[in-house]
Scaffold this motif. Structure first.
Motif, PDB file in Angstrom:
ATOM      1  N   ALA A  24      -3.008  -6.909   9.443  1.00  0.00           N
ATOM      2  CA  ALA A  24      -2.304  -6.666   8.188  1.00  0.00           C
ATOM      3  C   ALA A  24      -2.350  -5.193   7.812  1.00  0.00           C
ATOM      4  O   ALA A  24      -1.385  -4.647   7.266  1.00  0.00           O
ATOM      5  CB  ALA A  24      -2.915  -7.508   7.071  1.00  0.00           C
ATOM      6  N   GLY A  25      -3.460  -4.522   8.118  1.00  0.00           N
ATOM      7  CA  GLY A  25      -3.566  -3.098   7.822  1.00  0.00           C
ATOM      8  C   GLY A  25      -2.564  -2.275   8.616  1.00  0.00           C
ATOM      9  O   GLY A  25      -1.952  -1.335   8.090  1.00  0.00           O
ATOM     10  N   ARG A  26      -2.380  -2.637   9.875  1.00  0.00           N
ATOM     11  CA  ARG A  26      -1.381  -1.937  10.685  1.00  0.00           C
ATOM     12  C   ARG A  26       0.026  -2.195  10.148  1.00  0.00           C
ATOM     13  O   ARG A  26       0.860  -1.282  10.100  1.00  0.00           O
ATOM     14  CB  ARG A  26      -1.488  -2.371  12.146  1.00  0.00           C
ATOM     15  N   ALA A  27       0.270  -3.434   9.750  1.00  0.00           N
ATOM     16  CA  ALA A  27       1.584  -3.770   9.196  1.00  0.00           C
ATOM     17  C   ALA A  27       1.825  -3.025   7.888  1.00  0.00           C
ATOM     18  O   ALA A  27       2.937  -2.546   7.624  1.00  0.00           O
ATOM     19  CB  ALA A  27       1.678  -5.275   8.969  1.00  0.00           C
ATOM     20  N   ALA A  28       0.783  -2.919   7.069  1.00  0.00           N
ATOM     21  CA  ALA A  28       0.910  -2.213   5.798  1.00  0.00           C
ATOM     22  C   ALA A  28       1.212  -0.732   6.027  1.00  0.00           C
ATOM     23  O   ALA A  28       2.031  -0.137   5.326  1.00  0.00           O
ATOM     24  CB  ALA A  28      -0.365  -2.375   4.972  1.00  0.00           C
ATOM     25  N   PHE A  29       0.556  -0.131   7.022  1.00  0.00           N
ATOM     26  CA  PHE A  29       0.811   1.277   7.318  1.00  0.00           C
ATOM     27  C   PHE A  29       2.244   1.475   7.788  1.00  0.00           C
ATOM     28  O   PHE A  29       2.916   2.437   7.385  1.00  0.00           O
ATOM     29  CB  PHE A  29      -0.170   1.782   8.375  1.00  0.00           C
ATOM     30  N   VAL A 192      -2.246   8.256  -3.228  1.00  0.00           N
ATOM     31  CA  VAL A 192      -0.931   7.692  -2.913  1.00  0.00           C
ATOM     32  C   VAL A 192      -1.099   6.373  -2.160  1.00  0.00           C
ATOM     33  O   VAL A 192      -0.424   5.378  -2.446  1.00  0.00           O
ATOM     34  CB  VAL A 192      -0.102   8.694  -2.085  1.00  0.00           C
ATOM     35  N   PHE A 193      -2.027   6.358  -1.205  1.00  0.00           N
ATOM     36  CA  PHE A 193      -2.285   5.136  -0.434  1.00  0.00           C
ATOM     37  C   PHE A 193      -2.819   4.028  -1.347  1.00  0.00           C
ATOM     38  O   PHE A 193      -2.411   2.866  -1.223  1.00  0.00           O
ATOM     39  CB  PHE A 193      -3.300   5.427   0.670  1.00  0.00           C
ATOM     40  N   GLU A 194      -3.709   4.375  -2.249  1.00  0.00           N
ATOM     41  CA  GLU A 194      -4.287   3.365  -3.126  1.00  0.00           C
ATOM     42  C   GLU A 194      -3.219   2.772  -4.047  1.00  0.00           C
ATOM     43  O   GLU A 194      -3.206   1.561  -4.306  1.00  0.00           O
ATOM     44  CB  GLU A 194      -5.421   3.973  -3.938  1.00  0.00           C
ATOM     45  N   GLY A 195      -2.310   3.620  -4.531  1.00  0.00           N
ATOM     46  CA  GLY A 195      -1.221   3.120  -5.365  1.00  0.00           C
ATOM     47  C   GLY A 195      -0.332   2.160  -4.603  1.00  0.00           C
ATOM     48  O   GLY A 195       0.070   1.116  -5.122  1.00  0.00           O
ATOM     49  N   PHE A 196      -0.043   2.501  -3.349  1.00  0.00           N
ATOM     50  CA  PHE A 196       0.753   1.612  -2.516  1.00  0.00           C
ATOM     51  C   PHE A 196      -0.002   0.310  -2.259  1.00  0.00           C
ATOM     52  O   PHE A 196       0.581  -0.781  -2.322  1.00  0.00           O
ATOM     53  CB  PHE A 196       1.081   2.298  -1.187  1.00  0.00           C
ATOM     54  N   GLY A 197      -1.299   0.425  -1.991  1.00  0.00           N
ATOM     55  CA  GLY A 197      -2.106  -0.759  -1.727  1.00  0.00           C
ATOM     56  C   GLY A 197      -2.106  -1.726  -2.894  1.00  0.00           C
ATOM     57  O   GLY A 197      -1.994  -2.946  -2.700  1.00  0.00           O
ATOM     58  N   SER A 199       0.279  -1.978  -5.106  1.00  0.00           N
ATOM     59  CA  SER A 199       1.627  -2.522  -5.302  1.00  0.00           C
ATOM     60  C   SER A 199       1.923  -3.688  -4.372  1.00  0.00           C
ATOM     61  O   SER A 199       2.706  -4.580  -4.716  1.00  0.00           O
ATOM     62  CB  SER A 199       2.673  -1.424  -5.118  1.00  0.00           C
ATOM     63  N   VAL A 200       1.308  -3.676  -3.174  1.00  0.00           N
ATOM     64  CA  VAL A 200       1.594  -4.756  -2.215  1.00  0.00           C
ATOM     65  C   VAL A 200       0.414  -5.719  -2.061  1.00  0.00           C
ATOM     66  O   VAL A 200       0.402  -6.558  -1.166  1.00  0.00           O
ATOM     67  CB  VAL A 200       2.000  -4.192  -0.835  1.00  0.00           C
ATOM     68  N   ASN A 201      -0.603  -5.568  -2.924  1.00  0.00           N
ATOM     69  CA  ASN A 201      -1.707  -6.530  -2.987  1.00  0.00           C
ATOM     70  C   ASN A 201      -2.602  -6.491  -1.746  1.00  0.00           C
ATOM     71  O   ASN A 201      -2.947  -7.526  -1.165  1.00  0.00           O
ATOM     72  CB  ASN A 201      -1.161  -7.953  -3.188  1.00  0.00           C
ATOM     73  N   LEU A 202      -3.023  -5.278  -1.342  1.00  0.00           N
ATOM     74  CA  LEU A 202      -3.923  -5.166  -0.202  1.00  0.00           C
ATOM     75  C   LEU A 202      -5.366  -5.419  -0.636  1.00  0.00           C
ATOM     76  O   LEU A 202      -5.838  -4.840  -1.621  1.00  0.00           O
ATOM     77  CB  LEU A 202      -3.841  -3.770   0.424  1.00  0.00           C
ATOM     78  N   GLY A 203      -6.056  -6.247   0.107  1.00  0.00           N
ATOM     79  CA  GLY A 203      -7.477  -6.447  -0.112  1.00  0.00           C
ATOM     80  C   GLY A 203      -8.285  -5.318   0.488  1.00  0.00           C
ATOM     81  O   GLY A 203      -7.750  -4.433   1.173  1.00  0.00           O
TER      82      GLY A 203
END
Length: 301
Positions: A24-29, A192-197, A199-203
């Protein structure tokens, strides 16, 4: 992105945190690096591009080969003999057409302006952009058209300007620039990464995997991409221009950039938000003035 689509994405990442956080982390990136397609342009964006058609026809257009494909650099020459060259870098979901006021300001002051369309934007190829490919594009422009009297960057383009000037990416030489003008620029890419995280509900585990992709492609930790620390380590004179009402990049980012040292100046502009700031005549004048205050005439070929 449509609200329904965002709900689906948030749900998928929420579930993936428990079963496949690395994947999921790779997909999120990959999602983070995906740039908007031409079909996603708003009516206002299409109108701005159409209004700039004649302006763009005045330029010479150079396709430069980089590691990410073809990037376009648009060359705008002044009416008289150029006193130097300025590189202009737009932000995310932007392009050269939106930098028109800034480009005209520097042309009017006697500069040749090279405006870079970042990978996946404007007239450049691709649908992906990250800091490594952006810095590579800026450095490639520098090899062809530098050194630069200044690099002017808006939003993400400001972060690119800093990272290119300090040589943050291993294997890519620092960009030769005498000064930096950073307009509405973020300070730390981790924010910026944390804001994106969010927004898409990253654990936590998925986010850690996504951040790990930065080290994989750049050879550096995400935390290393911090503008204030970078500017402190390489004291190139810089002007930071920011609006307190900017809703995309907090005003605190400008304060952190300015804290890098006495070589960084901070100029506040009220009521201009994140995008109107680019076309404000006073902002253009301040930017040009910062670059020209000790500019020596030089022949540009």
């Amino acid at each position: 992105m449509a609200s329904f689509g965002m709900k689906v994405i948030r749900g998928l990442f929420g579930a993936a945190e428990h079963v496949a956080p690395a994947l999921a982390g790779r997909a999120a990136f990959n999602l983070f690096c995906r740039t908007p397609g031409r079909r996603s342009l708003t009516a206002g964006e299409r109108r701005a591009i159409e209004q700039a058609r004649t302006f763009m026809q005045e330029a010479r257009h150079h396709c430069l080969r980089t590691r990410s494909g073809c990037v376009m650099v648009h060359e705008f020459r002044p009416a008289r003999k150029a006193i130097g060259t300025v590189l202009v870098i737009h932000g995310w979901r932007s392009r050269t057409e939106y930098m028109r006021s800034m480009i005209d300001g520097f042309r009017g002051a006697g500069f040749r302006v090279m405006s870079l369309d970042l990978p996946g934007h404007g007239h450049s190829s691709g649908r992906r952009l990250n800091m490594v490919t952006a810095v590579d594009a800026a450095q490639t422009a520098g090899e062809w058209f530098g050194p630069f009297a200044a690099v002017v960057g808006h939003s993400f383009g400001g972060a690119v300007a800093v990272n290119a000037a300090v040589g943050s990416v291993p294997g890519i030489a620092p960009l030769a620039a005498e000064r930096l003008v950073l307009i509405a620029a973020p300070n730390a890419m981790s924010d910026v990464f944390e804001g994106f995280g969010r927004s898409v509900n990253l654990g936590r585990r998925t986010y850690s995997s996504m951040a790990g992709q930065v080290r994989r492609i750049s050879g550096r930790a995400l935390a290393d991409f911090n503008g204030s620390r970078q500017l402190a380590s390489v004291p190139v004179p810089a002007l930071v221009i920011h609006a307190p009402d900017d809703r995309e990049v907090p005003a605190g980012d400008a304060m952190m950039l300015a804290a890098a040292g006495d070589h960084v100046r901070l100029h506040w502009v009220e009521g201009l938000g994140h995008r109107r700031i680019l076309s404000d005549p006073a902002v253009v004048e301040r930017s040009v003035g910062f670059v020209t205050e000790r500019q020596e005439p030089a022949l540009v070929h």
